[in-house]
Motif scaffolding. Sequence first.
Motif, PDB file in Angstrom:
ATOM      1  N   GLU A   1      18.758  23.529 -30.353  1.00 12.97           N
ATOM      2  CA  GLU A   1      19.626  22.806 -31.061  1.00 12.97           C
ATOM      3  C   GLU A   1      19.033  21.795 -32.053  1.00 12.97           C
ATOM      4  OE1 GLU A   1      22.103  21.263 -28.067  1.00 12.97           O
ATOM      5  OE2 GLU A   1      23.805  21.296 -29.369  1.00 12.97           O
ATOM      6  N   ALA A   2      17.769  21.395 -31.651  1.00  8.87           N
ATOM      7  CA  ALA A   2      17.228  20.401 -32.463  1.00  8.87           C
ATOM      8  C   ALA A   2      16.453  21.087 -33.651  1.00  8.87           C
ATOM      9  CB  ALA A   2      15.962  19.693 -31.585  1.00  8.87           C
ATOM     10  N   VAL A   3      16.515  22.429 -33.823  1.00  2.60           N
ATOM     11  CA  VAL A   3      16.023  23.183 -35.107  1.00  2.60           C
ATOM     12  C   VAL A   3      16.907  23.589 -35.583  1.00  2.60           C
ATOM     13  CG1 VAL A   3      13.498  23.532 -34.466  1.00  2.60           C
ATOM     14  CG2 VAL A   3      15.338  25.123 -33.781  1.00  2.60           C
ATOM     15  N   ARG A   4      18.395  22.981 -35.310  1.00  4.00           N
ATOM     16  CA  ARG A   4      19.679  23.310 -36.101  1.00  4.00           C
ATOM     17  C   ARG A   4      20.086  24.880 -35.968  1.00  4.00           C
ATOM     18  NH1 ARG A   4      19.162  19.829 -40.662  1.00  4.00           N
ATOM     19  NH2 ARG A   4      20.549  21.029 -41.787  1.00  4.00           N
ATOM     20  N   LEU A   5      19.747  25.571 -34.889  1.00  2.00           N
ATOM     21  CA  LEU A   5      20.208  26.843 -34.939  1.00  2.00           C
ATOM     22  C   LEU A   5      21.655  26.764 -34.240  1.00  2.00           C
ATOM     23  CD1 LEU A   5      16.933  28.523 -33.481  1.00  2.00           C
ATOM     24  CD2 LEU A   5      18.293  29.291 -35.486  1.00  2.00           C
TER      25      LEU A   5
ATOM     26  N   ASP B   1      24.977  27.628 -32.305  1.00  2.00           N
ATOM     27  CA  ASP B   1      25.330  28.024 -30.972  1.00  2.00           C
ATOM     28  C   ASP B   1      24.149  28.310 -29.979  1.00  2.00           C
ATOM     29  OD1 ASP B   1      26.955  28.859 -28.967  1.00  2.00           O
ATOM     30  OD2 ASP B   1      27.735  30.816 -29.611  1.00  2.00           O
ATOM     31  N   PRO B   2      23.233  27.394 -29.723  1.00  2.00           N
ATOM     32  CA  PRO B   2      22.061  27.805 -28.987  1.00  2.00           C
ATOM     33  C   PRO B   2      22.356  28.351 -27.650  1.00  2.00           C
ATOM     34  CG  PRO B   2      22.270  25.350 -29.233  1.00  2.00           C
ATOM     35  CD  PRO B   2      23.482  26.072 -30.261  1.00  2.00           C
ATOM     36  N   LYS B   3      23.441  28.225 -26.993  1.00  2.00           N
ATOM     37  CA  LYS B   3      23.680  28.387 -25.678  1.00  2.00           C
ATOM     38  C   LYS B   3      23.877  30.001 -25.542  1.00  2.00           C
ATOM     39  CE  LYS B   3      25.785  24.765 -23.145  1.00  2.00           C
ATOM     40  NZ  LYS B   3      26.150  23.508 -23.856  1.00  2.00           N
ATOM     41  N   ALA B   4      24.522  30.656 -26.603  1.00  2.00           N
ATOM     42  CA  ALA B   4      24.426  32.088 -26.836  1.00  2.00           C
ATOM     43  C   ALA B   4      23.221  32.814 -27.508  1.00  2.00           C
ATOM     44  CB  ALA B   4      25.596  32.427 -27.731  1.00  2.00           C
TER      45      ALA B   4
ATOM     46  N   GLN C   1      15.718  32.019 -39.378  1.00  2.00           N
ATOM     47  CA  GLN C   1      16.312  31.470 -37.926  1.00  2.00           C
ATOM     48  C   GLN C   1      15.176  31.803 -36.871  1.00  2.00           C
ATOM     49  OE1 GLN C   1      19.728  34.049 -37.494  1.00  2.00           O
ATOM     50  NE2 GLN C   1      21.160  32.242 -37.793  1.00  2.00           N
ATOM     51  N   ARG C   2      14.275  32.928 -37.250  1.00  2.00           N
ATOM     52  CA  ARG C   2      13.129  33.246 -36.297  1.00  2.00           C
ATOM     53  C   ARG C   2      12.179  32.249 -36.347  1.00  2.00           C
ATOM     54  NH1 ARG C   2      12.510  39.917 -36.851  1.00  2.00           N
ATOM     55  NH2 ARG C   2      14.581  40.191 -37.220  1.00  2.00           N
ATOM     56  N   GLN C   3      12.055  31.741 -37.833  1.00  2.00           N
ATOM     57  CA  GLN C   3      10.519  30.790 -37.755  1.00  2.00           C
ATOM     58  C   GLN C   3      11.195  29.459 -37.154  1.00  2.00           C
ATOM     59  OE1 GLN C   3       8.010  31.014 -38.305  1.00  2.00           O
ATOM     60  NE2 GLN C   3       7.142  30.742 -40.228  1.00  2.00           N
TER      61      GLN C   3
ATOM     62  N   VAL D   1      12.924  29.306 -34.373  1.00  2.00           N
ATOM     63  CA  VAL D   1      12.519  29.681 -32.925  1.00  2.00           C
ATOM     64  C   VAL D   1      11.012  29.367 -32.654  1.00  2.00           C
ATOM     65  CG1 VAL D   1      12.405  31.382 -31.030  1.00  2.00           C
ATOM     66  CG2 VAL D   1      14.475  31.297 -32.817  1.00  2.00           C
ATOM     67  N   VAL D   2      10.366  30.011 -33.774  1.00  2.00           N
ATOM     68  CA  VAL D   2       8.826  29.660 -33.590  1.00  2.00           C
ATOM     69  C   VAL D   2       8.478  28.273 -33.478  1.00  2.00           C
ATOM     70  CG1 VAL D   2       6.487  30.234 -34.579  1.00  2.00           C
ATOM     71  CG2 VAL D   2       8.354  32.010 -34.755  1.00  2.00           C
ATOM     72  N   LEU D   3       9.220  27.406 -34.446  1.00  2.00           N
ATOM     73  CA  LEU D   3       9.118  26.108 -34.672  1.00  2.00           C
ATOM     74  C   LEU D   3       9.515  25.325 -33.282  1.00  2.00           C
ATOM     75  CD1 LEU D   3       8.388  23.662 -36.045  1.00  2.00           C
ATOM     76  CD2 LEU D   3      10.616  23.436 -36.806  1.00  2.00           C
ATOM     77  N   ALA D   4      10.608  25.747 -32.549  1.00  2.00           N
ATOM     78  CA  ALA D   4      11.098  25.358 -31.361  1.00  2.00           C
ATOM     79  C   ALA D   4      10.014  25.438 -30.373  1.00  2.00           C
ATOM     80  CB  ALA D   4      12.307  26.042 -31.057  1.00  2.00           C
ATOM     81  N   ILE D   5       9.257  26.737 -30.313  1.00  2.00           N
ATOM     82  CA  ILE D   5       8.186  26.905 -29.156  1.00  2.00           C
ATOM     83  C   ILE D   5       7.172  25.989 -29.464  1.00  2.00           C
ATOM     84  CG2 ILE D   5       6.570  28.728 -28.587  1.00  2.00           C
ATOM     85  CD1 ILE D   5       8.631  31.026 -29.248  1.00  2.00           C
ATOM     86  N   ALA D   6       6.693  25.871 -30.911  1.00  2.00           N
ATOM     87  CA  ALA D   6       5.642  24.998 -31.039  1.00  2.00           C
ATOM     88  C   ALA D   6       5.747  23.730 -30.564  1.00  2.00           C
ATOM     89  CB  ALA D   6       4.972  25.341 -32.488  1.00  2.00           C
ATOM     90  N   LEU D   7       6.973  23.335 -30.726  1.00  2.00           N
ATOM     91  CA  LEU D   7       7.447  21.707 -30.572  1.00  2.00           C
ATOM     92  C   LEU D   7       7.577  21.487 -28.919  1.00  2.00           C
ATOM     93  CD1 LEU D   7       9.384  20.714 -33.533  1.00  2.00           C
ATOM     94  CD2 LEU D   7       6.936  20.210 -33.099  1.00  2.00           C
TER      95      LEU D   7
END
Lengths: 316, 326
Positions: free
Chosen positions: B137-141, B143-146, B159-161, B163-169
Amino acid sequence: MVGTVLRRLAVFVASLAVSTVVVFAFMVLLPGDPARVALGTDASDAAVDQLRHEFGLDRPLPVQYASWIGGLLTGRLGTSYVSGAQIGPQLADRLQVSLILVLASMVVAVVVAVPLGVWMAVRHRRPIGVVLSALAQLGVAVPAFLAGILLITIFAVRLGWLPANGWTPPAVDPVMFVRQLVLPALALGLVQGAVLTRYVRSAVLDVLREDYLRTARAKGLRPAQALWRHGLRNAAVPVVTVLGLQLATTLVGAVVVERVFVIPGLGSLLLDAVGNRDLLVVQDVVMVLVAAVLLVNLLVDVLYVVLDPRLRLGDA
Amino acid sequence: MSTVVDPVLRVRDLTIRTRSVELLRGVDLTIGRGERVGLIGESGSGKSITSLAIMGLLPDNVQATGSVRLGERELLGTPERELARVRGRDVAMVFQEPMTALNPTMRIGDQVAEAMLIHHTQPSRAAAADRAIELLEAVRLPDPKALVRAYPHQLSGGQRQRVVLAIALANDPALLICDEPTTALDVTVQQLVLDLLVRGVEERDAAMLFITHDLAVVANVCEQVAVMYGGRIVEAGPVNEVFRRPRHRYTQGLLAASDLAVDPHSGQLRAIAGSVPAAGRFPEGCVFRSRCWKATDQCRAEPPWTGAPHGPGYACWHPAQSEVIT
């Protein structure tokens, strides 16, 4: 995912239907009259016609085809032209023997190939990886029957640990069954395993170069963990393809090893039937083999879909 | 690059070589808490190998000497088992190619949650899964629940990048390394991803090393910049200073080449003459002299670092005068 599987299933059924026509047509087109073969060259035309009538060969082809398909669907595969015995039970027996042998050998192949292939990929730059790679190459070049003869020479003749040949159904004597199964399963399995090892190695090597494996390392996974959690499932896709092909070819190709170890499998039934011009048996055995190969392909297709979500069409 | 008292990252005299070729020589980098440093240069200048060295992800056929300190911890020579504990927790990385950076056979949510489960920064699987939704949600994707149940192929590159950022943070790293994070993206989503990157590190007061060849992005994102060529840092300093008054001739060439104005004499875009030599083919002395229009015999000797030790400065025998380029 269910939709994709149903689609594959439909393709399987359609292929099976087409293959029955092809197999039937082949047998009709083959020269040689089963009645003439059964009675010998001296038989009178009247006697041959009489036998043709008994076999049902004087009926129109569509009727013959329909009655054969009806028999396949209800499990009545007819009687042998040569021995007059029921084909169904005999075929089921032989199929069971071949399946046990083939599956046991595939287990050997997988147990050998997967750890070895992964290890070779991880060590591909080190001397040990190169040496193993060369050994696997050598293994590929050895035919299964030669491996069988070597195994018999060492473990049956020299060391006397295991019987050289024969087959005992598991229900009759489980211990003897296993003892007799070991050598043929090894002969088939080790050779298949050598081939499979090379595919596992290259699949894992490909995966090791993937960016997502680097991402996994960047997350804090150690190399082996990253390979285990993120690599193996991805590497499995090409390996499953090869495994399916091997399973299908081994089912047919086990015949030589069945001969070496005197095992009453499907392959020897087919060879005997061909030798005796026992056409209905040939037709039934070929049909069973075709169905088995198609079934293996179906399983491989379904496994793909389970392994790789990208192949699940239509449920994005 | 400035003289930081208590740096998050302190690289000193980092030299990396294979058996036959030197890839990096004497690289110094200092990044303080909350500081964003750009590392620029053409392809083949050694930017990516620098980032891999800091992550401890160098291939095993290269040798690194010098020092890479993350906080109090020396990373060079540390055994893999200990490095793995640092990686993804104290230092994280966003890679160039979002299309292939995620595991195609694993759900997005699991890939984000895994980053926390590896380092036990969340008490349970359920907690990690919940946190994964928050991070997405913080990386503004949308409907993160789905989205946590989706697979990477169902997402676009941008969008994938994210996700990668969310993983990194995920584990609030002290240092985030970004290796050309927007190069493979559509121009329209580049700015969004850059904004998310900057906001992500600002919220955590994290340090950032931003690798790119896009000078505009560096000007946009970073306060400090280091210019790399031939495996060395040839100039470093505040972005304002370096971009307005480049001293090293290579920096000057890069800036001229990034200016899309047409050269009035030739009618073509400006470029630096020649191309980056292959690793190990750089000249002795000043590595840039084979392409430099100001090179003299003096450049056969290695130019000393002019400026603050390990700080702002340049390594050039014939630096541009500090005239302002407009």
